[in-house]
Motif scaffolding. Structure first.
Motif, short mmCIF file in Angstrom:
data_model
loop_
_atom_site.label_atom_id
_atom_site.label_comp_id
_atom_site.label_asym_id
_atom_site.label_seq_id
_atom_site.Cartn_x
_atom_site.Cartn_y
_atom_site.Cartn_z
N THR A 14 0.86 -1.20 0.00
CA THR A 14 0.00 0.00 0.00
C THR A 14 0.88 1.23 0.00
N PHE A 15 0.26 2.36 -0.16
CA PHE A 15 1.01 3.63 -0.11
C PHE A 15 0.18 4.67 0.63
N GLY A 16 0.79 5.81 0.87
CA GLY A 16 0.19 6.78 1.79
C GLY A 16 -0.97 7.55 1.17
N GLU A 17 -1.85 8.02 2.06
CA GLU A 17 -3.02 8.83 1.69
C GLU A 17 -2.59 10.10 0.93
N ASN A 18 -1.41 10.62 1.29
CA ASN A 18 -0.97 11.87 0.65
C ASN A 18 -0.02 11.63 -0.51
N GLU A 19 0.16 10.36 -0.88
CA GLU A 19 1.10 10.07 -1.97
C GLU A 19 0.34 9.84 -3.27
N MET A 20 1.05 10.03 -4.38
CA MET A 20 0.47 9.77 -5.69
C MET A 20 1.47 9.02 -6.54
N GLY A 112 0.08 11.90 -25.61
CA GLY A 112 0.35 10.80 -24.70
C GLY A 112 -0.71 10.77 -23.62
N TYR A 113 -0.46 9.96 -22.61
CA TYR A 113 -1.43 9.84 -21.52
C TYR A 113 -0.72 10.00 -20.19
N HIS A 114 -1.50 10.49 -19.25
CA HIS A 114 -0.95 10.76 -17.92
C HIS A 114 -1.82 10.02 -16.91
N SER A 115 -1.15 9.31 -16.01
CA SER A 115 -1.93 8.56 -15.02
C SER A 115 -1.52 8.97 -13.62
N ASN A 116 -2.51 9.47 -12.86
CA ASN A 116 -2.32 9.74 -11.43
C ASN A 116 -3.02 8.64 -10.67
N ARG A 117 -2.32 8.02 -9.72
CA ARG A 117 -2.98 6.95 -8.96
C ARG A 117 -2.96 7.28 -7.48
N ARG A 118 -4.17 7.20 -6.90
CA ARG A 118 -4.31 7.49 -5.48
C ARG A 118 -4.64 6.22 -4.72
N ARG A 119 -4.46 6.30 -3.41
CA ARG A 119 -4.77 5.14 -2.57
C ARG A 119 -6.28 5.01 -2.45
N PRO A 120 -6.82 3.85 -2.84
CA PRO A 120 -8.27 3.67 -2.74
C PRO A 120 -8.70 3.32 -1.32
N ALA A 121 -9.98 3.59 -1.02
CA ALA A 121 -10.52 3.22 0.29
C ALA A 121 -10.76 1.72 0.32
N TRP A 172 -17.22 6.78 -9.09
CA TRP A 172 -17.38 7.96 -8.23
C TRP A 172 -18.30 7.68 -7.06
N SER A 173 -19.29 6.81 -7.26
CA SER A 173 -20.15 6.50 -6.11
C SER A 173 -19.35 5.75 -5.05
N LEU A 174 -18.42 4.90 -5.50
CA LEU A 174 -17.56 4.21 -4.53
C LEU A 174 -16.58 5.20 -3.90
N THR A 175 -16.05 6.11 -4.72
CA THR A 175 -15.04 7.07 -4.23
C THR A 175 -15.66 8.09 -3.28
N ASN A 176 -16.76 8.70 -3.73
CA ASN A 176 -17.43 9.68 -2.87
C ASN A 176 -18.01 9.00 -1.64
N GLY A 177 -18.55 7.79 -1.86
CA GLY A 177 -19.18 7.06 -0.76
C GLY A 177 -18.19 6.75 0.34
N SER A 178 -16.95 6.35 -0.04
CA SER A 178 -15.99 5.97 0.99
C SER A 178 -15.30 7.19 1.58
N ALA A 179 -15.41 8.34 0.86
CA ALA A 179 -14.78 9.56 1.38
C ALA A 179 -15.60 10.16 2.50
N ARG A 180 -16.94 9.87 2.46
CA ARG A 180 -17.80 10.50 3.45
C ARG A 180 -17.97 9.68 4.70
N LEU B 84 -10.72 15.49 -7.04
CA LEU B 84 -10.22 14.43 -6.17
C LEU B 84 -9.09 14.98 -5.30
N THR B 85 -9.35 15.08 -4.00
CA THR B 85 -8.38 15.73 -3.12
C THR B 85 -7.33 14.77 -2.57
N THR B 86 -7.61 13.46 -2.73
CA THR B 86 -6.63 12.48 -2.23
C THR B 86 -5.27 12.72 -2.89
N GLY B 87 -4.21 12.67 -2.09
CA GLY B 87 -2.88 12.85 -2.66
C GLY B 87 -2.43 14.31 -2.65
#
Lengths: 180, 307
Positions: A14-20, A112-121, A172-180, B84-87
């Protein structure tokens, strides 16, 4: 160079909440930039990652249909959010909430393409794992890889219709749902 | 995992490293977010510097992509797609949260607007149905009024022609009275003549003496008859005068009735024009007005529904 077949060890990273985790690819999906967290979590050296196709970290448990969706959406010059399970070079795995966007040059052409990856809930991972398992089951029943993509695609379409959502609404329903 | 030992590339000179960082910053400042600092050496400081610089660029890149995509999604009404504010940390995060608050406000406004749209559509429905009802009722009333006006007009025409016939009758009565007066004048002259004859006969009878005695009686009878005739004629003349006065009064009354009905007829024509419209005058009748109102409101309602 890494071996072509990496066997998953079942070790989760895993990686940190503030990492990307950040990578950039060219239009074909060949990695052109990877940040230090990507290299660290994927157990790759920079020279092993740059110039390799992005599916170097593809995990066998990922349904093919999700990657089809990803490339279909990007081809329409739209952004996509997806929960993705990745495989590190040493066999460990890690879940990400990937946000992939096209990169444009000054003339508005996709370069090209750019991918940002965040830690999921954790709750989102549980829900998505179940969904992906069902898609993989559908894909496994198919005779050929081409049929497998089709079968997975159909299964994904059915799942979304049942929920009355588009894929990004589901994410987004999973993302917003787990953020709240 | 950087394994510097496996890559014996020597560290770049400080100037070269700074130049590489400067080039990258210049590109990114110019909006080229694809640019990142390439490897600038294997010393711990060089690696840390590159990681820090590229890490900053990655955050700025992520912020820019999120800001663009989140506002584009909001413009399409996809308010579930948030920043998305995470990160993100610190000012990056607080700015992102501010954007999300703005998106929430936009979402609330969009909901209010769509509610207002619904209210507007329902108002349009109500207006349309009310106007339809009114215009139907006006059309029905106009038809009834038109029929009544036609009935009244023909009644008035009948009354006028009755009055005119009455006038003719009374006029002929007066003519008959005049003839009677002429006849009575003639009778009076005859009576006067007869009286004169009776006087002469009386004188002649007196001169004849006893032989004329019988004749004198006859002459006296004739004179009495002539006097009675004159007195009857005067009575008749009085009656005729009364009849003529009554006829003159009747003419006045009938002319008044006729005039009144002509005025009524004009008023009824006015009602008919108001109801049915006057083709010659180019005016629009009540039922056409109701149809125009209905068409105008339909157009208005269609505009409201489509906007």
């Amino acid at each position: 160079m890494r071996a072509t077949e990496v066997r998953p060890t079942g070790v989760e990273r895993t990686f940190g909440e503030n990492e990307m985790i950040v990578t950039k690819t060219d239009q074909r999906g060949v990695i052109t930039y990877a940040n230090d967290l990507f290299l660290q979590i994927s157990a790759l050296r920079e020279d092993e990652a740059i110039g390799r196709p992005h599916n170097v970290i593809r995990h066998p448990d990922m349904p093919r249909a999700v990657f089809k969706l990803l490339w279909d959406v990007l081809a329409e010059r739209r952004e996509i959010f997806a929960y993705v399970l990745n495989l590190a070079a040493d066999g460990a795995h890690y879940w990400v909430l990937a946000h992939v966007t096209p990169s444009y040059d000054g003339a508005g052409r996709v370069v090209g393409y750019h991918s940002n990856r965040r830690r999921p809930a954790p709750a989102a991972i549980t829900a998505v794992s179940d969904l992906y398992a069902r898609l993989r089951t559908a894909e496994a029943r198919a005779a050929s890889p081409r049929d497998a993509v089709q079968a997975g695609w159909q299964a994904l379409g059915n799942e979304l219709r049942e929920r009355g959502q588009e894929y990004d609404e589901l994410v987004w329903s999973l993302t917003n749902g787990s953020a709240r | 995992m950087r394994r510097g030992g496996e890559d014996p590339r020597p560290g770049l000179a400080t100037d070269d490293a700074l130049r590489a960082i400067t080039d990258t910053f210049r590109s990114v400042s110019a909006g080229d977010f694809e640019s990142r600092v390439p490897p600038i050496g294997d010393t711990e400081t060089a690696i840390a510097t590159r990681t820090a610089v590229n890490g900053l660029l990655d955050r700025v890149d992520a912020f820019v992509r999120e800001a663009g995509a989140a506002s584009a999604a909001a413009a399409e009404g996809r308010f579930y797609r948030r920043f998305l504010t995470t990160g993100l940390q610190g000012a990056f995060r607080s700015s992102a949260e501010q954007v999300n608050q703005s998106l929430d406000a936009m979402s609330r406004n969009a909901a209010r607007i769509s509610q207002a749209d619904l209210a507007r559509l329902s108002l349009a429905d109500e207006l349309e149905s009310a106007v339809l009802t009114v215009s139907e009722q006006v059309a029905t009333a106009a038809t009834q009024m038109g029929a009544s006006a036609n009935g009244l007009a023909s009644f008035a025409r009948g009354a006028i022609s009755d009055a005119e016939r009455g006038l003719e009758t009374v006029t002929s009565l007066r003519a008959a009275s005049d003839q009677i007066r002429d006849a009575v004048d003639l009778i009076n002259q005859v009576a006067s003549q007869t009286r004169l004859l009776a006087l002469n006969a009386t004188i002649e009878a007196a001169r004849a003496g006893s032989a004329g005695k019988g004749f004198a009686v006859v002459a006296s009878e004739v004179k009495t008859l002539a006097n009675e005739t004159t007195s009857s004629s005067e009575e008749i003349m009085g009656q005729v005068s009364t009849v003529q006065q009554a006829a003159a009064d009747a003419v006045g009354v009938l002319e008044g009735v006729s005039r009144s009905f002509r005025e009524i007829s004009d008023l009824i024509d006015g009602i008919a024009v108001a109801v049915d419209g006057g083709a010659a005058a180019g005016t629009t009748g009540l039922s056409q007005l109701a149809e125009v109102l209905r068409a105008e409101v339909s157009r208005f309602v269609a505009t409201i529904r489509s906007s």
